[in-house]
Design an enzyme around this catalytic site. Structure first.
Site, mmCIF file in Angstrom:
data_model
loop_
_atom_site.group_PDB
_atom_site.id
_atom_site.type_symbol
_atom_site.label_atom_id
_atom_site.label_comp_id
_atom_site.label_asym_id
_atom_site.label_seq_id
_atom_site.Cartn_x
_atom_site.Cartn_y
_atom_site.Cartn_z
ATOM 1 N N TRP A 1 10.430 -6.369 -6.446
ATOM 2 C CA TRP A 1 10.404 -5.805 -5.081
ATOM 3 C C TRP A 1 10.366 -6.902 -4.033
ATOM 4 O O TRP A 1 9.692 -7.915 -4.238
ATOM 5 C CB TRP A 1 9.150 -4.944 -4.944
ATOM 6 C CG TRP A 1 8.718 -4.638 -3.549
ATOM 7 C CD1 TRP A 1 8.049 -5.469 -2.685
ATOM 8 C CD2 TRP A 1 8.927 -3.411 -2.831
ATOM 9 N NE1 TRP A 1 7.831 -4.842 -1.485
ATOM 10 C CE2 TRP A 1 8.352 -3.570 -1.548
ATOM 11 C CE3 TRP A 1 9.529 -2.195 -3.151
ATOM 12 C CZ2 TRP A 1 8.366 -2.559 -0.592
ATOM 13 C CZ3 TRP A 1 9.538 -1.177 -2.185
ATOM 14 C CH2 TRP A 1 8.965 -1.365 -0.935
ATOM 15 N N ASN B 1 9.738 -7.227 0.419
ATOM 16 C CA ASN B 1 9.765 -6.701 1.787
ATOM 17 C C ASN B 1 9.872 -7.851 2.781
ATOM 18 O O ASN B 1 10.814 -8.659 2.651
ATOM 19 C CB ASN B 1 8.686 -5.656 2.075
ATOM 20 C CG ASN B 1 7.270 -6.013 1.767
ATOM 21 O OD1 ASN B 1 6.909 -6.203 0.625
ATOM 22 N ND2 ASN B 1 6.429 -6.112 2.773
ATOM 23 N N ASP B 2 9.008 -7.968 3.730
ATOM 24 C CA ASP B 2 9.213 -8.826 4.906
ATOM 25 C C ASP B 2 9.686 -10.254 4.615
ATOM 26 O O ASP B 2 9.148 -10.909 3.723
ATOM 27 C CB ASP B 2 7.901 -8.997 5.670
ATOM 28 C CG ASP B 2 7.095 -7.728 5.769
ATOM 29 O OD1 ASP B 2 7.605 -6.662 5.425
ATOM 30 O OD2 ASP B 2 5.937 -7.830 6.181
ATOM 31 N N SER C 1 2.086 -11.128 4.637
ATOM 32 C CA SER C 1 3.082 -11.807 5.468
ATOM 33 C C SER C 1 2.510 -12.909 6.339
ATOM 34 O O SER C 1 1.337 -12.895 6.708
ATOM 35 C CB SER C 1 3.790 -10.786 6.354
ATOM 36 O OG SER C 1 4.734 -10.109 5.578
HETATM 37 C C1 FRU Z 1 4.972 -5.047 6.806
HETATM 38 C C2 FRU Z 1 3.723 -5.331 5.978
HETATM 39 C C3 FRU Z 1 2.877 -6.392 6.636
HETATM 40 C C4 FRU Z 1 2.088 -6.927 5.483
HETATM 41 C C5 FRU Z 1 3.091 -6.861 4.361
HETATM 42 C C6 FRU Z 1 2.513 -6.504 3.032
HETATM 43 O O1 FRU Z 1 6.024 -4.565 6.052
HETATM 44 O O2 FRU Z 1 2.992 -4.147 5.768
HETATM 45 O O3 FRU Z 1 2.072 -5.922 7.691
HETATM 46 O O4 FRU Z 1 1.631 -8.235 5.717
HETATM 47 O O5 FRU Z 1 4.043 -5.891 4.722
HETATM 48 O O6 FRU Z 1 3.474 -6.575 2.024
#
Ligand code: FRU
Length: 507
Positions: free
Chosen positions: A47, A49-50, A110
């Site tokens: 996975w 994300n950011d 993040s």
């Molecule tokens: C945003 C978020 C951030 C956090 C991270 C956790 O997508 O929720 O606020 O640091 O992803 O994966």
């Protein structure tokens, strides 16, 4: 050889990184590639994300990202890593950060990166702990941590630099920069009265941080947390203005706005060190698509302000999960500000270097109800379409992309009734179906459309608006067609390009 990869990492973290690398290797073996991106950054498996820690260091663009190497779902967050010397040819680097201390035991969340005066890459991230030790049902304990590296690959953690104020839940996503010799850090916060805020801290040495002020409080009372804030100056004819990007949690859909489980946008204002942020504009989305979140920017060596964002979702079902991977980043985009204080975002110029087999198809009249095949057997492409709307009668004119033999497709079109550009996944094949739409104005329209194996990015009128969504095609060869409905359309320019892979060794 995971032990060699992480030889430079501090000993307590090395073991965690090796375990993560081994698990990801196993997941990689069974990864399915029908939707795995050709020219967007994704993890080898698992996975993401950011985007995190965006920087230019040791001659390479460094892109870290929130990453779970154990499964294609959000859990056990690490920092994954890719790097590039030219923004278009990317290399998978070893996983950079793993949970390994009490403060980050439930996730290295993040954060951002800066280069110190003595040449170290210094990253700031949120150490996450769940109050109940298992999940966020009873809240979180979040603190800001620091780690340093001399090569961008191996990191040593340096502990907590900003502790959590008593009683504050949601306290995360440090973005650090330097103005006038002072280091500044902003964070997303849920205030004691449940409002989304951005807090500012300052430091002379990057170790000792002092609370400066609440820099911004979202006027929308529904927003209880502002994730991933970023603040940076951009030039206008009246001097620099400061853009504050953030991702409000809790906002409600309203017309075309805030349709997603997670939305990202910006306001523009005046700011200087030691001063309040004076908001000059209303909040606007940075992208109107279904999957555009947590954008982060950095300044490239040539002064461009470049943003990457996460193309993914915590809420919409991700078809690629069953293939062992989930989430990708948008292409890098250059941000600029018009004198109307609206952000424009365009793919970096370097992206044109990925084009191959380019065809200029000229200018012509597309008849009412005509379908014209532009590309066949294509899984990564770019289309540039220019229309004279004053000379067109079509109710809708645009592209059917990811068109497969069973009749599945994703539509990118100008809709003359709504006077908007739409990205419609009603018949996409797999996954979330919603449609999204961006405004446009004027008698001429340009669309630049990037189609990858699982996504579509649309740039309207040279980046005045953007629409970014997942689109998981159905089985079979994919093609791209041009079409007009209920009237003819005047095409003033049409160019199509196939796009090659961004991964080193795959061209
Ligand atoms: C945003 C978020 C951030 C956090 C991270 C956790 O997508 O929720 O606020 O640091 O992803 O994966």
């Amino acid at each position: 050889m995971p032990d060699l990869l992480h030889a430079g990492a501090s000993a307590p973290m090395r073991e965690h990184l090796e375990r993560a690398e081994t698990a990801r290797g196993r997941l990689r073996e069974r990864r399915g590639d029908r939707w795995y991106p050709r020219f967007h950054i994704a993890a080898p498996a698992g996975w993401i994300n950011d985007p995190n820690g965006l920087s230019y260091y040791r001659g390479r663009y460094q892109v870290y990202f929130q990453h779970n190497p154990f499964a294609a779902e959000h859990d056990s967050m690490h920092w994954g890593h890719v790097s590039s010397s030219d923004l278009v040819t990317w290399r998978h680097d070893p996983i950079a950060l793993a949970p390994s201390t009490e403060e980050d035991r439930d996730g290295v969340y993040s954060g951002s990166a800066v280069v110190s005066d003595d040449g170290e890459l210094v990253v700031f991230f949120t150490g996450n702990r769940w109050c109940n030790g298992a999940d966020d049902a009873d809240g979180n304990l979040q603190v800001q941590c620091m780690a340093v590296s001399r090569d961008g690959i191996a990191f040593e953690k340096r502990g907590v630099v900003v502790d959590r104020p008593e009683g504050i839940a949601h306290f995360r996503d440090p973005k650090v920069w330097r103005t006038d010799g002072v280091w500044h850090m902003i964070l997303g916060v849920c205030s004691a009265d449940d409002r989304g805020e951005v807090w500012l801290y300052t430091s002379r040495d990057m170790r000792d941080w002092e609370f400066d002020r609440v820099l911004f409080r979202d006027p929308d009372p529904a927003a209880f947390m502002l994730e991933c804030p970023d603040l940076f100056p951009l030039p206008t004819s009246e001097g620099d203005k400061w853009v504050l990007l953030y991702c409000p949690m809790g906002t409600k859909p309203s017309g075309y706005l805030a349709r997603n489980g997670h939305n990202a946008g910006y306001v523009v204002g005046d700011w200087a060190p030691g001063r309040d942020f004076e908001q000059l504009t209303d909040y606007l989305p940075l992208d109107w698509g279904g999957q555009y979140y947590a954008p982060q920017t950095f300044e490239a060596p040539d002064g461009r302000r470049i943003a990457f964002a996460w193309m993914g979702s915590f809420t919409a079902p991700l078809a690629s999960e069953e293939d062992g991977w989930s989430g990708q980043l948008t292409v890098p985009r250059v941000l600029s500000l018009g004198d109307d204080l609206r952000l424009r975002s365009r793919p970096v110029e370097e992206l044109a270097g990925l084009r191959t087999e380019s065809l200029e198809l000229g200018s012509f009249e597309l008849a009412a109800e005509e379908d014209r095949v532009l590309l066949e057997r294509v899984d990564a492409a770019e289309v540039e379409l220019e229309l004279d709307l004053a000379a067109s009668a079509a109710e809708r004119v645009g592209l059917a992309v990811n068109k497969t033999p069973g009749g599945h497709e994703t539509l990118v079109a100008y809709d003359d009734l709504a006077r908007r550009v739409i990205l419609d996944r009603r018949r996409a094949g797999h996954g979330d179906r919603g449609y999204r739409s961006a405004p446009c104005s004027g008698d001429r329209l340009t669309l630049r459309v990037l189609v990858d194996r699982a996504s579509v990015e649309v740039f309207v009128n040279d980046g005045a608006e953007a629409i970014t969504s997942f689109a998981f095609p159905a089985e079979g060869p994919r093609s791209i067609e041009l079409y007009a409905e209920s009237g003819s359309a005047r095409v003033t320019r049409l160019a199509v390009h196939r796009i090659v892979s961004i991964w080193e060794g795959e061209r």
